[in-house]
Design an enzyme around this catalytic site. Structure first.
Site, mmCIF file in Angstrom:
data_model
loop_
_atom_site.group_PDB
_atom_site.id
_atom_site.type_symbol
_atom_site.label_atom_id
_atom_site.label_comp_id
_atom_site.label_asym_id
_atom_site.label_seq_id
_atom_site.Cartn_x
_atom_site.Cartn_y
_atom_site.Cartn_z
ATOM 1 N N THR A 125 -38.654 18.655 17.602
ATOM 2 C CA THR A 125 -37.602 17.877 16.949
ATOM 3 C C THR A 125 -37.331 18.359 15.526
ATOM 4 O OG1 THR A 125 -37.138 15.678 16.057
ATOM 5 C CG2 THR A 125 -39.440 16.210 16.382
ATOM 6 N N ASP A 126 -36.102 18.138 15.072
ATOM 7 C CA ASP A 126 -35.773 18.468 13.671
ATOM 8 C C ASP A 126 -36.543 17.577 12.695
ATOM 9 O OD1 ASP A 126 -34.406 16.080 14.091
ATOM 10 O OD2 ASP A 126 -32.438 16.847 13.480
ATOM 11 N N GLU A 127 -37.109 16.462 13.200
ATOM 12 C CA GLU A 127 -37.814 15.532 12.301
ATOM 13 C C GLU A 127 -39.063 16.154 11.692
ATOM 14 O OE1 GLU A 127 -38.249 11.469 13.345
ATOM 15 O OE2 GLU A 127 -36.297 11.362 14.294
ATOM 16 N N TYR A 153 -44.576 9.455 14.197
ATOM 17 C CA TYR A 153 -43.943 10.204 15.296
ATOM 18 C C TYR A 153 -43.751 11.673 14.906
ATOM 19 C CZ TYR A 153 -40.128 12.337 17.905
ATOM 20 O OH TYR A 153 -39.357 13.226 18.611
ATOM 21 N N LYS A 157 -45.461 15.206 16.352
ATOM 22 C CA LYS A 157 -44.694 16.340 16.908
ATOM 23 C C LYS A 157 -45.013 17.624 16.123
ATOM 24 C CE LYS A 157 -41.962 16.237 19.789
ATOM 25 N NZ LYS A 157 -42.133 16.387 21.274
HETATM 26 P P1 NAD Z 1 -37.962 9.473 26.191
HETATM 27 O O1 NAD Z 1 -38.823 8.538 25.412
HETATM 28 O O2 NAD Z 1 -36.648 9.016 26.703
HETATM 29 O O3 NAD Z 1 -38.781 10.025 27.460
HETATM 30 C C1 NAD Z 1 -40.129 10.402 27.386
HETATM 31 C C2 NAD Z 1 -40.637 10.614 28.804
HETATM 32 O O4 NAD Z 1 -41.987 11.076 28.714
HETATM 33 C C3 NAD Z 1 -40.657 9.327 29.641
HETATM 34 O O5 NAD Z 1 -40.189 9.592 30.946
HETATM 35 C C4 NAD Z 1 -42.127 8.945 29.668
HETATM 36 O O6 NAD Z 1 -42.508 8.235 30.846
HETATM 37 C C5 NAD Z 1 -42.780 10.320 29.607
HETATM 38 N N1 NAD Z 1 -44.144 10.249 29.069
HETATM 39 C C6 NAD Z 1 -44.562 9.621 27.945
HETATM 40 N N2 NAD Z 1 -45.887 9.766 27.794
HETATM 41 C C7 NAD Z 1 -46.312 10.529 28.842
HETATM 42 C C8 NAD Z 1 -47.577 11.026 29.231
HETATM 43 N N3 NAD Z 1 -48.678 10.763 28.504
HETATM 44 N N4 NAD Z 1 -47.664 11.774 30.346
HETATM 45 C C9 NAD Z 1 -46.550 12.031 31.094
HETATM 46 N N5 NAD Z 1 -45.335 11.575 30.773
HETATM 47 C C10 NAD Z 1 -45.207 10.825 29.655
HETATM 48 O O7 NAD Z 1 -37.813 10.741 25.258
HETATM 49 P P2 NAD Z 1 -36.554 11.708 25.052
HETATM 50 O O8 NAD Z 1 -35.647 11.109 24.038
HETATM 51 O O9 NAD Z 1 -36.027 12.132 26.352
HETATM 52 O O10 NAD Z 1 -37.274 12.945 24.337
HETATM 53 C C11 NAD Z 1 -37.860 13.968 25.138
HETATM 54 C C12 NAD Z 1 -38.507 14.995 24.211
HETATM 55 O O11 NAD Z 1 -37.532 15.542 23.351
HETATM 56 C C13 NAD Z 1 -39.591 14.410 23.321
HETATM 57 O O12 NAD Z 1 -40.624 15.351 23.223
HETATM 58 C C14 NAD Z 1 -38.910 14.230 21.976
HETATM 59 O O13 NAD Z 1 -39.841 14.349 20.921
HETATM 60 C C15 NAD Z 1 -37.925 15.380 21.984
HETATM 61 N N6 NAD Z 1 -36.672 15.203 21.225
HETATM 62 C C16 NAD Z 1 -35.905 14.091 21.422
HETATM 63 C C17 NAD Z 1 -34.680 13.986 20.741
HETATM 64 C C18 NAD Z 1 -33.775 12.793 20.945
HETATM 65 O O14 NAD Z 1 -32.753 12.683 20.251
HETATM 66 N N7 NAD Z 1 -34.051 11.875 21.867
HETATM 67 C C19 NAD Z 1 -34.272 15.003 19.870
HETATM 68 C C20 NAD Z 1 -35.119 16.118 19.696
HETATM 69 C C21 NAD Z 1 -36.307 16.215 20.386
HETATM 70 O O1 DAU Z 2 -33.731 13.917 15.196
HETATM 71 C C1 DAU Z 2 -34.306 13.932 16.460
HETATM 72 C C2 DAU Z 2 -34.955 12.593 16.742
HETATM 73 O O2 DAU Z 2 -33.889 11.678 16.993
HETATM 74 C C3 DAU Z 2 -35.921 12.635 17.924
HETATM 75 O O3 DAU Z 2 -36.998 13.459 17.597
HETATM 76 C C4 DAU Z 2 -36.419 11.229 18.266
HETATM 77 O O4 DAU Z 2 -37.213 11.264 19.435
HETATM 78 C C5 DAU Z 2 -35.220 10.341 18.518
HETATM 79 O O5 DAU Z 2 -35.642 9.017 18.768
HETATM 80 C C6 DAU Z 2 -34.283 10.370 17.315
HETATM 81 O O6 DAU Z 2 -34.922 9.747 16.167
HETATM 82 P P1 DAU Z 2 -34.108 8.798 15.167
HETATM 83 O O7 DAU Z 2 -35.078 7.966 14.442
HETATM 84 O O8 DAU Z 2 -33.129 9.569 14.364
HETATM 85 O O9 DAU Z 2 -33.261 7.933 16.269
HETATM 86 P P2 DAU Z 2 -32.937 6.395 16.376
HETATM 87 O O10 DAU Z 2 -31.931 6.259 17.473
HETATM 88 O O11 DAU Z 2 -34.157 5.559 16.446
HETATM 89 O O12 DAU Z 2 -32.222 6.074 14.998
HETATM 90 C C7 DAU Z 2 -31.065 6.794 14.597
HETATM 91 C C8 DAU Z 2 -30.653 6.249 13.234
HETATM 92 O O13 DAU Z 2 -30.172 4.901 13.403
HETATM 93 C C9 DAU Z 2 -31.791 6.162 12.245
HETATM 94 O O14 DAU Z 2 -31.280 6.454 10.950
HETATM 95 C C10 DAU Z 2 -32.228 4.694 12.290
HETATM 96 C C11 DAU Z 2 -30.926 3.978 12.614
HETATM 97 N N1 DAU Z 2 -31.065 2.732 13.415
HETATM 98 C C12 DAU Z 2 -31.785 2.785 14.570
HETATM 99 C C13 DAU Z 2 -31.948 1.662 15.356
HETATM 100 C C14 DAU Z 2 -32.762 1.704 16.619
HETATM 101 C C15 DAU Z 2 -30.432 1.573 13.009
HETATM 102 O O15 DAU Z 2 -29.750 1.531 11.969
HETATM 103 N N2 DAU Z 2 -30.585 0.447 13.788
HETATM 104 C C16 DAU Z 2 -31.336 0.428 14.930
HETATM 105 O O16 DAU Z 2 -31.466 -0.651 15.564
#
Ligand code: NAD
Ligand code: DAU
Length: 339
Positions: A125-127, A153, A157
């Site tokens: 992740t970019d985080e 988190y 990562k």
């Molecule tokens: P998500 O939370 O929607 O899905 C996570 C999945 O992993 C779920 O199906 C869960 O059951 C499974 N899981 C969790 N713990 C596990 C374990 N111990 N063993 C096997 N499976 C397990 O997450 P997402 O948003 O789809 O993100 C997927 C990946 O991409 C993550 O690694 C996250 O850090 C990364 N990522 C997410 C975003 C985003 O915007 N959502 C952006 C950049 C990177």
């Molecule tokens: O940047 C990549 C990341 O993006 C991934 O690594 C993470 O897995 C993914 O969850 C996401 O993280 P963020 O923290 O950016 O996403 P989130 O949707 O939780 O929040 C997006 C922005 O919105 C953040 O600035 C917090 C804000 N927010 C979020 C929620 C849930 C609100 O203002 N209100 C809310 O209720």
């Protein structure tokens, strides 16, 4: 070619499974997922009968289960999406983030070492880069930006990323890492900003914006992320990190207002609530490396992607209504009642 996709019942992992079965119909895709609160088997129902697809319920931290699956499947490639992914939950309870995100990654890589693979790909992740100031729009995260995390988190990562690079240097494991910005699209769990706001707006519930809503994220349609990973596992250079981002920075409040407009809901639903602890201000990816080396560019413009996403939530109410009516409701009440 057999690919183990971990976390394939979650948001991005499931979209990646669909993408791979569609684009590579001769590949075998094996999904390993623990089905935590974030994993949903109903998400995968359209591919369950596909002879090239197999689902295995297991924890990536369970060495016996992971090694047994590798013994059986002899995968060529492993793509690790499995993770605890929600920043707010990591602030409440960091432990499971360290376990799954770091030790789970180690377990997978140990299995890769034992059974030999062409590629281990870590979805990061970019985080891991921390955040950028709002008043410096000229600054972007490159692959050389120092790791500087803010939340449990992102720290978990980053720890995993360092371990992946260490397994490459120490053991010669053929790894790649991608660091992507915020994704949006179908099957996004409704605890995250965009799906939460869509679901709440459709239910005429308050739209909880943290702080002043000024925080900026760089939104990418999930399919574009999947295409980037597909390119990296086939053509990316071993040992390298690739940033993936949409050049689509938007303030949270503007996203919420767009959702209100698209759904014809009043902005009076917007409620400013207490800020997230340690809240990162701005993320912005410089995707020059993946563009120059692999020819990747985001294809879906935000204006189109958000319309498609909202339409998907309108057309698939049973998917998210079931989620928000279950244990998620208790989470929501706990997290938002004191904000
Ligand atoms: P998500 O939370 O929607 O899905 C996570 C999945 O992993 C779920 O199906 C869960 O059951 C499974 N899981 C969790 N713990 C596990 C374990 N111990 N063993 C096997 N499976 C397990 O997450 P997402 O948003 O789809 O993100 C997927 C990946 O991409 C993550 O690694 C996250 O850090 C990364 N990522 C997410 C975003 C985003 O915007 N959502 C952006 C950049 C990177
Ligand atoms: O940047 C990549 C990341 O993006 C991934 O690594 C993470 O897995 C993914 O969850 C996401 O993280 P963020 O923290 O950016 O996403 P989130 O949707 O939780 O929040 C997006 C922005 O919105 C953040 O600035 C917090 C804000 N927010 C979020 C929620 C849930 C609100 O203002 N209100 C809310 O209720």
């Amino acid at each position: 070619m057999t690919i183990i996709v971990t976390g394939g019942a979650g948001f991005i992992g499931s979209n990646f499974v669909f993408h791979m079965l569609d684009k590579h119909p001769d590949y075998r895709i094996v999904c390993l997922d623990k089905l935590t609160y974030a994993g949903n088997l109903s998400t995968l129902k359209s591919v369950m009968d596909n002879p090239n697809f197999r689902f295995v319920k297991a924890d990536i931290c369970d060495r016996d289960a992971v090694f047994a699956l590798f013994e059986e499947e002899k995968p060529d490639i492993v793509v690790n999406f499995a993770a605890e992914s929600h920043v707010d939950r990591s602030i409440e309870d960091p432990g499971i983030f360290l376990k799954t995100n770091i030790l789970g990654t180690q377990t997978l890589m140990d299995a890769c070492r034992k059974y030999g693979i062409q590629r281990y790909h870590q979805v990061s992740t970019d985080e891991v880069y921390g955040d950028l100031p709002l008043d410096r729009p000229d600054l972007f995260f490159t692959e050389e930006t120092p790791i500087h995390t803010s939340s449990p988190y992102s720290s978990s990562k980053a720890g995993a990323d360092l371990l992946v690079l260490a397994y490459h240097r120490t053991f010669g494991l053929p790894v790649t890492i991608s660091r992507c910005s915020n994704n949006y699209g179908p099957y996004h769990f409704p605890e995250k900003l965009i799906p939460l706001m869509i679901a709440n707006a459709l239910n005429d519930k308050p739209l909880p914006v943290y702080g002043k809503g000024e925080n900026v994220r760089d939104w990418l349609y999930v399919e574009d992320h999947c295409k980037a990973i597909d390119l990296i596992i086939h053509n990316g250079r071993v040992g390298e990190v690739y940033n993936i981002g949409g050049h689509n920075e938007m303030a949270n409040i503007d996203i919420v207002k767009i959702i209100c407009k698209e759904l014809n809901k009043p902005e009076s639903l917007i409620t400013y609530v207490a800020d997230r602890k340690g809240h990162d201000m701005r993320y912005a990816i410089d995707p020059t490396k993946i563009h120059n080396e692999l020819g990747w560019l985001p294809e879906t413009k935000f204006a189109d992607g958000i319309k498609k996403t909202i339409q998907w939530y309108l057309d698939n109410k049973e998917w998210w209504e079931e989620i928000i009516s279950g244990e998620y409701q208790a989470y929501y009440d706990k997290m938002y009642s004191n904000k």
